[in-house]
Design a protein around this motif. Structure first.
Motif, PDB file in Angstrom:
ATOM      1  N   LYS A   7       0.827  -1.212   0.000  1.00 20.25           N
ATOM      2  CA  LYS A   7       0.000   0.000   0.000  1.00 20.25           C
ATOM      3  C   LYS A   7       0.862   1.263   0.000  1.00 20.25           C
ATOM      4  O   LYS A   7       0.531   2.252  -0.662  1.00 20.25           O
ATOM      5  CB  LYS A   7      -0.922  -0.011   1.219  1.00 20.25           C
ATOM      6  CG  LYS A   7      -1.748   1.271   1.390  1.00 20.25           C
ATOM      7  CD  LYS A   7      -2.591   1.212   2.656  1.00 20.25           C
ATOM      8  CE  LYS A   7      -3.365   2.503   2.879  1.00 20.25           C
ATOM      9  NZ  LYS A   7      -2.493   3.638   3.209  1.00 20.25           N
ATOM     10  N   ASP A   8       1.975   1.236   0.737  1.00 19.45           N
ATOM     11  CA  ASP A   8       2.837   2.417   0.817  1.00 19.45           C
ATOM     12  C   ASP A   8       3.343   2.865  -0.544  1.00 19.45           C
ATOM     13  O   ASP A   8       3.601   4.051  -0.750  1.00 19.45           O
ATOM     14  CB  ASP A   8       4.036   2.135   1.730  1.00 19.45           C
ATOM     15  CG  ASP A   8       3.648   2.055   3.192  1.00 19.45           C
ATOM     16  OD1 ASP A   8       2.502   2.405   3.513  1.00 19.45           O
ATOM     17  OD2 ASP A   8       4.490   1.631   4.009  1.00 19.45           O
ATOM     18  N   ASP A  11       0.567   4.854  -1.930  1.00 14.86           N
ATOM     19  CA  ASP A  11       0.480   6.109  -1.180  1.00 14.86           C
ATOM     20  C   ASP A  11       1.494   7.125  -1.705  1.00 14.86           C
ATOM     21  O   ASP A  11       1.188   8.317  -1.843  1.00 14.86           O
ATOM     22  CB  ASP A  11       0.744   5.873   0.308  1.00 14.86           C
ATOM     23  CG  ASP A  11      -0.410   5.197   1.021  1.00 14.86           C
ATOM     24  OD1 ASP A  11      -1.561   5.328   0.574  1.00 14.86           O
ATOM     25  OD2 ASP A  11      -0.153   4.531   2.055  1.00 14.86           O
ATOM     26  N   LEU A  14       0.401   8.484  -5.096  1.00 14.37           N
ATOM     27  CA  LEU A  14      -0.758   9.370  -4.963  1.00 14.37           C
ATOM     28  C   LEU A  14      -0.363  10.707  -4.338  1.00 14.37           C
ATOM     29  O   LEU A  14      -0.922  11.761  -4.699  1.00 14.37           O
ATOM     30  CB  LEU A  14      -1.838   8.686  -4.128  1.00 14.37           C
ATOM     31  CG  LEU A  14      -2.530   7.513  -4.830  1.00 14.37           C
ATOM     32  CD1 LEU A  14      -3.321   6.679  -3.823  1.00 14.37           C
ATOM     33  CD2 LEU A  14      -3.443   8.004  -5.948  1.00 14.37           C
ATOM     34  N   LEU A  15       0.595  10.690  -3.420  1.00 13.58           N
ATOM     35  CA  LEU A  15       1.122  11.934  -2.863  1.00 13.58           C
ATOM     36  C   LEU A  15       1.720  12.800  -3.967  1.00 13.58           C
ATOM     37  O   LEU A  15       1.488  14.019  -4.033  1.00 13.58           O
ATOM     38  CB  LEU A  15       2.182  11.612  -1.802  1.00 13.58           C
ATOM     39  CG  LEU A  15       2.844  12.796  -1.102  1.00 13.58           C
ATOM     40  CD1 LEU A  15       1.835  13.526  -0.222  1.00 13.58           C
ATOM     41  CD2 LEU A  15       4.022  12.307  -0.249  1.00 13.58           C
ATOM     42  N   ASP A  67      -9.612   6.627   2.109  1.00 21.24           N
ATOM     43  CA  ASP A  67      -8.174   6.343   2.046  1.00 21.24           C
ATOM     44  C   ASP A  67      -7.862   5.909   0.611  1.00 21.24           C
ATOM     45  O   ASP A  67      -8.087   4.748   0.241  1.00 21.24           O
ATOM     46  CB  ASP A  67      -7.798   5.252   3.037  1.00 21.24           C
ATOM     47  CG  ASP A  67      -6.290   4.999   3.113  1.00 21.24           C
ATOM     48  OD1 ASP A  67      -5.583   5.284   2.120  1.00 21.24           O
ATOM     49  OD2 ASP A  67      -5.823   4.493   4.153  1.00 21.24           O
ATOM     50  N   GLY A  69      -5.083   5.435  -0.932  1.00 25.28           N
ATOM     51  CA  GLY A  69      -4.057   4.402  -1.038  1.00 25.28           C
ATOM     52  C   GLY A  69      -4.618   3.014  -0.771  1.00 25.28           C
ATOM     53  O   GLY A  69      -4.262   2.044  -1.456  1.00 25.28           O
ATOM     54  N   GLU A  70      -5.487   2.910   0.219  1.00 29.83           N
ATOM     55  CA  GLU A  70      -6.106   1.631   0.536  1.00 29.83           C
ATOM     56  C   GLU A  70      -6.988   1.166  -0.614  1.00 29.83           C
ATOM     57  O   GLU A  70      -6.969  -0.010  -0.998  1.00 29.83           O
ATOM     58  CB  GLU A  70      -6.936   1.754   1.818  1.00 29.83           C
ATOM     59  CG  GLU A  70      -7.689   0.489   2.194  1.00 29.83           C
ATOM     60  CD  GLU A  70      -6.777  -0.683   2.498  1.00 29.83           C
ATOM     61  OE1 GLU A  70      -7.215  -1.840   2.304  1.00 29.83           O
ATOM     62  OE2 GLU A  70      -5.617  -0.466   2.907  1.00 29.83           O
ATOM     63  N   THR A  72      -6.686   1.966  -3.783  1.00 27.05           N
ATOM     64  CA  THR A  72      -5.817   1.600  -4.899  1.00 27.05           C
ATOM     65  C   THR A  72      -5.172   0.236  -4.656  1.00 27.05           C
ATOM     66  O   THR A  72      -5.096  -0.598  -5.568  1.00 27.05           O
ATOM     67  CB  THR A  72      -4.738   2.674  -5.102  1.00 27.05           C
ATOM     68  OG1 THR A  72      -5.369   3.952  -5.286  1.00 27.05           O
ATOM     69  CG2 THR A  72      -3.868   2.371  -6.305  1.00 27.05           C
ATOM     70  N   HIS A  73      -4.724   0.013  -3.442  1.00 26.23           N
ATOM     71  CA  HIS A  73      -4.078  -1.257  -3.105  1.00 26.23           C
ATOM     72  C   HIS A  73      -5.059  -2.415  -3.252  1.00 26.23           C
ATOM     73  O   HIS A  73      -4.721  -3.469  -3.829  1.00 26.23           O
ATOM     74  CB  HIS A  73      -3.531  -1.193  -1.682  1.00 26.23           C
ATOM     75  CG  HIS A  73      -2.751  -2.395  -1.284  1.00 26.23           C
ATOM     76  ND1 HIS A  73      -3.088  -3.193  -0.210  1.00 26.23           N
ATOM     77  CD2 HIS A  73      -1.642  -2.965  -1.833  1.00 26.23           C
ATOM     78  CE1 HIS A  73      -2.222  -4.183  -0.105  1.00 26.23           C
ATOM     79  NE2 HIS A  73      -1.335  -4.070  -1.073  1.00 26.23           N
ATOM     80  N   ARG A 204       9.946  12.304  -0.452  1.00 24.01           N
ATOM     81  CA  ARG A 204       8.952  13.153   0.232  1.00 24.01           C
ATOM     82  C   ARG A 204       9.537  14.506   0.609  1.00 24.01           C
ATOM     83  O   ARG A 204       8.862  15.535   0.492  1.00 24.01           O
ATOM     84  CB  ARG A 204       8.428  12.438   1.482  1.00 24.01           C
ATOM     85  CG  ARG A 204       7.581  11.207   1.190  1.00 24.01           C
ATOM     86  CD  ARG A 204       6.904  10.714   2.467  1.00 24.01           C
ATOM     87  NE  ARG A 204       6.219   9.449   2.259  1.00 24.01           N
ATOM     88  CZ  ARG A 204       6.709   8.270   2.597  1.00 24.01           C
ATOM     89  NH1 ARG A 204       7.916   8.179   3.161  1.00 24.01           N
ATOM     90  NH2 ARG A 204       6.013   7.167   2.380  1.00 24.01           N
TER      91      ARG A 204
END
Length: 248
Positions: A7-8, A11, A14-15, A67, A69-70, A72-73, A204
């Motif tokens: 998932k990260d 994330d 997406l960030l 969420d 990311g969640e 998408t995962h 980041r």
């Protein structure tokens, strides 16, 4: 076993997409389509069609998800693995496709079953062995082959570079428009598909300071490099008389 991604990893992309959307003044879904590897990781194809039914289903959930990311995962886990296009044959961690003009396109993926990195010093002979078999297969089955080419962040790494002829490495040039592709985003993943903390932290930090859409590539610790050399250079450097059967 096909790799699944953490998932990260989504994330992080997406960030980046959110910041691109802000800087370029475009919808988030467009930034995700054009500036992340998500379309390919969802195994929708490589046409990047904004009207594809699967993409519309993903975007619909993305816009509503608490969420992203969640969401998408989970969408990723429900899709088949995405593989490089038009692969002719696979030899261990290496595979190849044939492109126009007699170009042989190399691909690399971790297919090691053990705990060691596929690029560990102790695995160098195994990787060269795979390359020799691959080039023997090319020589035997692709008489129109003229050059061998690749694009990846991996060509920045000494442990990867040592596998290839010098003329191939000497041709390296940075390619800038790879926001949709793993040759750029793959640098954030370890061999298990988990996020590399140090690389993600650097990304980041740079992204937080980003103030111009013209400097998007500067957020990435490593740039994707394009390389190409005559196939004959590989034949001379990596020749093996008896090639093993390919896995197709």
């Amino acid at each position: 076993m096909p790799m699944r991604y953490a998932k990260d990893f989504f994330d992080l992309q997406l960030l980046f997409a959110r910041r691109v959307a802000e800087l370029r003044g475009i919808p988030l879904e467009r930034a995700v389509l054009d500036y992340t590897n998500i379309y390919i990781r969802l195994a929708i194809g490589r046409g990047f069609c904004a009207d594809h039914p699967l993409w519309r289903a993903y975007v619909g959930g993305l816009n509503a998800a608490p969420d992203a990311g969640e969401w998408t995962h989970r969408f990723h886990l429900g899709r088949p693995p995405s593989e490089p296009p038009n692969v002719v044959a696979t030899f261990g961690c290496f595979s190849y496709a044939v492109q126009q003009g007699g170009r042989i396109r190399l691909h690399f993926a971790n297919r090691e079953s053990g705990s060691l990195s596929p690029l560990a010093v102790s695995r160098s002979d195994a990787r060269r062995h795979e390359l020799r078999h691959l080039l023997a297969h090319v020589e035997r089955t692709q008489p129109a082959a003229r050059t061998v080419a690749g694009v990846s962040w991996l060509y920045n790494l000494p442990q990867y570079r040592r596998l290839f002829p010098q003329t191939y490495l000497a041709s390296a040039r940075v390619v800038g428009d790879r926001f949709r592709n793993m040759p750029l985003w793959g640098q954030f993943l370890d061999r298990h598909g988990a996020l590399k903390p140090a690389a993600a932290k650097t990304f980041r930090e740079r992204l937080s300071r980003l103030s111009s859409p013209d400097a998007l590539l500067d957020c990435f610790p490593l740039q994707p490099l394009a390389v190409e050399a005559p196939v004959g250079d590989f034949y001379r450097a990596l020749r093996l008389p008896d090639a093993a059967p390919a896995s197709q």
